[in-house]
Scaffold this active site. Sequence first.
Site, short mmCIF file in Angstrom:
data_model
loop_
_atom_site.label_atom_id
_atom_site.label_comp_id
_atom_site.label_asym_id
_atom_site.label_seq_id
_atom_site.Cartn_x
_atom_site.Cartn_y
_atom_site.Cartn_z
N TRP A 192 15.79 -2.96 13.36
CA TRP A 192 14.68 -2.89 14.32
C TRP A 192 14.45 -4.21 15.01
O TRP A 192 14.19 -4.24 16.22
CB TRP A 192 13.41 -2.38 13.65
CG TRP A 192 13.59 -1.00 13.10
CD1 TRP A 192 13.54 -0.63 11.80
CD2 TRP A 192 13.88 0.19 13.84
NE1 TRP A 192 13.80 0.72 11.68
CE2 TRP A 192 14.01 1.25 12.91
CE3 TRP A 192 14.05 0.48 15.20
CZ2 TRP A 192 14.29 2.56 13.30
CZ3 TRP A 192 14.34 1.78 15.59
CH2 TRP A 192 14.46 2.80 14.64
N ASP A 250 6.02 -6.02 14.62
CA ASP A 250 6.30 -4.59 14.56
C ASP A 250 5.93 -4.16 13.14
O ASP A 250 6.61 -4.49 12.18
CB ASP A 250 7.80 -4.36 14.84
CG ASP A 250 8.22 -2.90 14.64
OD1 ASP A 250 7.37 -2.06 14.27
OD2 ASP A 250 9.42 -2.61 14.86
N LYS A 293 5.39 6.73 10.41
CA LYS A 293 5.69 6.33 9.05
C LYS A 293 4.42 6.43 8.20
O LYS A 293 4.35 7.19 7.26
CB LYS A 293 6.24 4.90 9.00
CG LYS A 293 7.74 4.73 9.25
CD LYS A 293 8.24 5.31 10.53
CE LYS A 293 9.72 5.09 10.77
NZ LYS A 293 10.00 4.10 11.81
C1 LIG Z 1 10.85 3.70 12.88
C2 LIG Z 1 10.72 2.29 13.32
C3 LIG Z 1 10.82 1.92 14.69
C4 LIG Z 1 11.12 2.93 15.77
O1 LIG Z 1 10.00 3.62 16.08
P1 LIG Z 1 9.98 4.69 17.29
O2 LIG Z 1 8.55 5.08 17.29
O3 LIG Z 1 10.93 5.76 16.90
O4 LIG Z 1 10.40 3.98 18.51
C5 LIG Z 1 10.66 0.61 15.03
N1 LIG Z 1 10.41 -0.33 14.09
C6 LIG Z 1 10.30 -0.03 12.78
C7 LIG Z 1 10.00 -1.10 11.80
C8 LIG Z 1 10.46 1.29 12.36
O5 LIG Z 1 10.35 1.60 11.06
#
Ligand SMILES: *Cc1c(COP(=O)(O)O)cnc(C)c1O
Length: 355
Positions: A101, A167, A191
Amino acid sequence: MKKHNFYAGPAILPEEVKRKTSASILDFAGMGLSVMEISHRSPQWVECMDKAFSLVNELLRIPEGYKVLFLTGGASSQFYMSAMNLLNDSEVAGYINTGTWSAKAIKEAQLYGTVKEIGSSKDDNYTYIPSVLDSQGIKYAHYTSNNTVFGTQFKELPDVNVPLIADMSSDIFSKEIDINRHDLIYCGAQKNMGPAGVTLVIVKESALGKVTRDIPTILDYRTHISKGSMFNTPPVLPIYVSMLTMQWVKDNGGVAAMNLRNEAKAQLLYDEIDRNDLFKGFVATKDRSTMNACFGLKDDTKKDIFLDMTREAGIVGIEGHRSVGGFRASMYNAMDIESVEVLVSVMKSFSETYG
Ligand SMILES: *Cc1c(COP(=O)(O)O)cnc(C)c1O
């Protein structure tokens, strides 16, 4: 049989949230209409939206000067939107590379300025959290608080003297965070917050308006701040389910209580991984994620046998990410410790038979 949902994302939601959602899909707020078929300007919806904002503010103790937004496009859209709004072409941003990511975030930010990798664990296939080498001359430092794919997690904030951008897609609401150190926090909901389709953004208002480029209206955070995340039609159902999930977090003691639950679940599983001779953990012990445990068998030829045994116990979603292999057990807020106990007991019986 009861299912034990270890999927990494989209992921487990509390039973109570699913029940309330299904009722509101048929009849929302006694209106005789579905939550999906009413105006987002109706007072019933506005009340719901306000509640979602106030739950974020309350649960995460958002300080003065920060704004909460519900956007679309997922965390992936924030990879570019963050840099587009916060980084000038002539400026340098520091990124800590802890895997999939953050690598994607780096790629997008490079479109808007210079990216300097100020730490990376690529040399060891992202199995640890690197320390920051040199943060001189950077505008902000970006990190991925929990590495969903490889199962590592920052236990302390990165050691830099510039504002942070994070993030937090896979550990938001799992523990308390020091918002003040951040200019921006973002996460896809699917998540630990709700279903896919809504993206939570927490932004420090004073960090905005400092880039010189033209930003399309809908990609400018200030647009959404001024319109209360209703500049265009918001994703009503994902926001609604996220609101119910946050209410569930609150009813169950808030973020600090979630943290205790999550620590207990993770400890139970990691203790078994360490105790059991047939298994091994994949990442540095001190950096192990409470959300996603990545582990495998020392003898991979028995993988399918173990997976069959977990399936028979009602366990779903523990196959590792294709880039890592082995197993990944995701233990988000909504998972009860009972599900981890079931996994651990399967690991024990597996080792009794094949050890
Ligand atoms: C799942 C995830 C993403 C991607 O998220 P989307 O909403 O599918 O764009 C980005 N960063 C992390 C840490 C993730 O776990």
